[in-house]
Design an enzyme around this catalytic site. Structure first.
Site, PDB file in Angstrom:
ATOM      1  CG  ASP A   1      -1.874  -1.238   1.021  1.00 36.69           C
ATOM      2  OD1 ASP A   1      -2.532  -1.743  -0.323  1.00 36.69           O
ATOM      3  OD2 ASP A   1      -2.346  -1.051   1.726  1.00 36.69           O
TER       4      ASP A   1
ATOM      5  CG  HIS B   1     -13.284   7.046   4.951  1.00 41.39           C
ATOM      6  ND1 HIS B   1     -12.387   7.068   3.837  1.00 41.39           N
ATOM      7  CD2 HIS B   1     -12.165   7.646   5.729  1.00 41.39           C
ATOM      8  CE1 HIS B   1     -11.343   6.242   3.764  1.00 41.39           C
ATOM      9  NE2 HIS B   1     -10.908   6.689   4.810  1.00 41.39           N
TER      10      HIS B   1
END
Length: 775
Positions: A615, A710
């Site tokens: 990542d 989110h």
């Protein structure tokens, strides 16, 4: 000479704001108690700064979510999709704020959240303002005035802090074509003038206007808007003392514009750009009456200030313009620093030797005051004692044997061009990977983590306390991992993940297993909303003494015939999301981390892991603010990723993940990273980010996120299909993966399962509708 602070951490020293907000969202805390928690944090922050001796204490730096969103609420820039909700539900301001930030999915409403992105080159995020051509502004919420009156009533010498009007517009986005958001300044400025007038009438003698966009490369027209705007503010409010604050970089070619603005004080970030002081002191500014705020204490890192170095800068300014025109401050808001070093009492976690080198927000306010005392000759005896303590602590660090590892330095110096290259180009690798992996069209996967429930977190806490043995802990993590694998198989996800239940944080987990890192117990900083992170501290040379992820990844792979991804955090992200040593170039530290990750990648491959994700959500975040500095950074950042990924065979598929970034300007560099698959955040922007990949004809595979993790709302299958159809319109179908925007650690299982089932259904539908055309 005065001291002031640009902002203070708003989360509370024990993350009181996070805990109260999440309880409120869960319906377990009444709104009045949430508001009272916010007030208690504000009062405590003001008192701490007053006790330290700060002359001008910031107010309105507190937020229940983020300061840019607060500004949108202040000026009434509330997107149309929320208006029916406001009218029918009569939402109080705090609930409207949360709905704009997190979305709203209840009582028959299903409203998406506003877009979120990084605050300049930090790991802090803000909610992006949305503008239309006929945008109207009006004073909707006067939090600024209310919190100033609150501070004044409590007898604090408060200085209201506002995001400046020009930066507010520049940080937003046009939601339709045919206009530029700066054209709205004529409609926006009257609202700012109304707020400033009310502050002036309430005896706010000083107001800080943050214009961080003055650190960016601005066009002549953009600079003209700054000049016109501030001249009008001066004309309408001639007696209000405006402090113009920019930070994170030099003013650069905007310097003359900044110096020409009719403000009473200009703030300089002398940590990021100490040379700009010479530039200013060599101009006609010396003859003016404007004050200089010298940001000499680092607001973004945790190392103790070097008093001798700071005093040299202060002395240079005093020699040119005198003591009375000098203010002393941190370089930027202390929002980016942990609250209080005195809370670190565990000497096993943070040894006294390393602790003496550090300063958190509370200690930084003490440093600001000590520098004023030393520079102005106040309280000479006590100030000189502080100076000698500071000199000793910094000398201890520079000579410590803890910092240097000759073997690590030798390995970095021995890197060759071959070490940062895969064996063959992507076109060749893709054929081999298709043969080895046998994945369908539109492969489905997740970004890595699954929900970290209260129960899972309690196991980790119990292990640390000693109330749970390592064997008991491992048994529970193994059971949780097995359940996650089974559920993914049943759901039909193509490439599985082990869930990362053993991990506390995507950077902290790795730092705990690498040499050269140290940790805190309470060194929390806000990332967005209630999301707090506890960055590791890189104090010395970095190396990997043993495998870090092999055990749980191999265990998960042993449970299934489907492929399980190895999940790693990339070198640039580990660097960006840590507090980094400042005694050597960041590029060198990043390369050391890259070699450690490379060792982990090759160990995973040897263990039969065929898909490995490294990542790098922070690679765009680390980009310098000024374009002339980009290429130097991108050269070493891309190279670090390639070093980390370059040691595997063609058949091993390397993934990377990036989120909440604008890629247009660096798409060539992202391609040069040469990851086989890149997954990116796309759902909040409605696939807008894919335009960069389309225009550039990105050669490798892409997974555009279709599920905004989110936000607590659950997207439907049709919504995900619609997003993927937008992607198919600009990217060939055979290059596309289907996945969420980011890891699912912060979500709940109920919403996660619903969303991922819908995601798999969307992928299956796409295979039926698109597959024949592709084949």
């Amino acid at each position: 000479m005065q001291t002031h602070n640009l902002g203070y951490p708003r989360i509370g020293s024990r993350r009181e704001l996070k805990k109260a907000s999440e309880q409120y969202w869960a319906g377990k805390l009444p709104v009045q108690q949430l508001l009272q928690t916010g007030k208690a944090i504000r009062l405590q922050n003001w008192q701490l700064q007053k006790n330290a001796g700060i002359d001008l204490i910031p107010c309105n730096d507190f937020s229940f979510y983020d300061q840019v969103l607060d500004t949108s609420l202040m000026v009434g820039a509330i997107p149309e999709r929320y208006h029916t909700l406001m009218e029918e539900k009569q939402l109080p301001d705090i609930d409207l704020l949360f709905a704009m930030a997190r979305g709203y999915q209840q009582d028959g409403f299903d409203i998406t959240a506003m877009e979120m992105t990084k605050w300049f080159d930090t790991n802090y995020h803000y909610i992006v303002p949305e503008f239309t051509a006929n945008q109207k502004f009006s004073l909707y919420c006067n939090k600024t005035l209310n919190e100033f009156r609150e501070a004044k009533q409590a007898a604090f010498n408060a200085k209201p802090v506002l995001l400046g009007p020009v930066s507010y517009l520049l940080l937003g986005k046009e939601k339709e074509e045919g206009f530029h958001r700066l054209e709205l300044i004529g409609r926006l400025l009257p609202v700012y003038l109304e707020v400033l007038k009310q502050l002036d009438e309430s005896n706010a003698h000083y107001v800080q206007l943050d214009e961080p966009c003055l650190s960016l490369n601005l066009s002549e027209k953009e600079q003209e808007v700054f000049i016109k705007t501030y001249r009008e503010i001066k004309q309408k409010l001639p007696n209000l003392h405006i402090i113009l604050a920019s930070y994170f970089e030099c003013y650069g070619q905007n310097l003359q514009t900044a110096l020409s603005l009719p403000v009473q004080t200009i703030h300089l970030d002398l940590v990021r750009c100490p040379l700009q002081l010479n530039d200013i002191l060599s101009t006609d500014f010396v003859k003016a009456k404007t004050r200089l705020s010298l940001g000499v204490v680092d607001g973004r890192n945790i190392w103790k200030n070097d008093f001798q170095q700071s005093l040299a800068l202060i002395s240079k300014a005093v020699g040119k313009i005198g003591t009375e025109r000098i203010w002393i401050a941190p370089s930027c808001s202390l929002l980016h620093s942990p609250c209080d070093l005195d809370m670190e009492t565990d000497e096993q976690t943070l040894t006294p030797q390393i602790k003496q080198w550090l300063a958190f927000a509370r200690q930084k306010t003490d440093e600001v005051v000590a520098l004023k005392q030393l520079a102005s000759g106040e309280d000479t005896v006590a100030a000189n004692i502080k100076l000698q303590e500071n000199i000793r602590a910094n000398a201890s660090r520079s000579t410590s044997s803890l910092i240097h590892n000759p073997e690590v330095k030798q390995r970095v110096n021995a890197i060759t061009a071959k070490d940062d290259r895969r064996e063959n180009v992507f076109a060749v690798r893709k054929i081999k990977q298709q043969e080895a992996l046998q994945l369908p069209l539109f492969p489905t996967t997740t970004i890595g983590s699954f929900p970290q429930t209260t129960e899972v977190r309690s196991w980790r806490a119990a292990l640390k306390k000693g109330t749970l043995t390592q064997e008991q802990y491992n048994e529970r993590i193994a059971k949780e991992t097995a359940e996650a694998i089974r559920w993914q198989e049943e759901t039909g996800i193509d490439v599985l993940v082990h869930g990362e239940f053993e991990r506390n944080d995507m950077v902290e987990y790795f730092g705990e297993q690498l040499d050269g890192f140290v940790f805190t117990k309470n060194g929390w900083v806000q990332s967005y909303g209630s999301r707090c992170v506890k960055p590791p501290i890189i104090y010395g040379d970095v190396s990997r003494p043993a495998p870090m992820t092999l055990k749980w990844t191999a265990y998960a792979q042993s449970l299934t015939d489907r492929w399980v991804k190895g999940m790693l955090t990339g070198p640039v992200t580990i660097l960006q999301w840590s507090f980094v040593r400042n005694d050597q170039p960041r590029s060198k530290t990043c390369t050391q981390i890259a070699l450690a990750i490379r060792d982990e990648v090759t160990d995973l491959e040897k263990a039969g892991i065929k898909i490995i994700q490294i990542d790098e959500p922070a690679i765009r975040e680390g980009l310098p603010l000024r374009k002339e500095n980009w290429q130097q950074y991108l050269q070493w950042a891309v190279r670090a990723f390639r070093i980390a990924a370059g040691g595997v065979k063609d058949e091993t598929q390397i993934h990377t993940h990036m989120c909440y970034s604008e890629f247009n300007d660096i798409i060539q560099n992202i391609a040069e990273m040469d990851a086989d698959v890149i997954t990116i955040e796309c759902s909040r922007s409605q696939m807008e980010l894919l335009n960069a990949f389309s225009d550039f004809k990105y050669p490798n595979d892409i997974g555009p996120g279709v599920y905004d993790i989110h936000s607590p709302r659950v997207p439907s299958k049709d919504e995900m299909i619609a997003l993927m159809e937008k992607a198919i319109a600009v990217i060939p179908a055979e290059q596309l993966w289907v996945n969420p925007d980011c890891g699912l650690k912060t979500r709940h299982w109920e919403e996660t399962k619903k969303a991922l089932k819908a995601m798999v259904e969307a992928a299956n539908a796409l295979r039926l509708s698109v597959g024949e055309n592709v084949l």
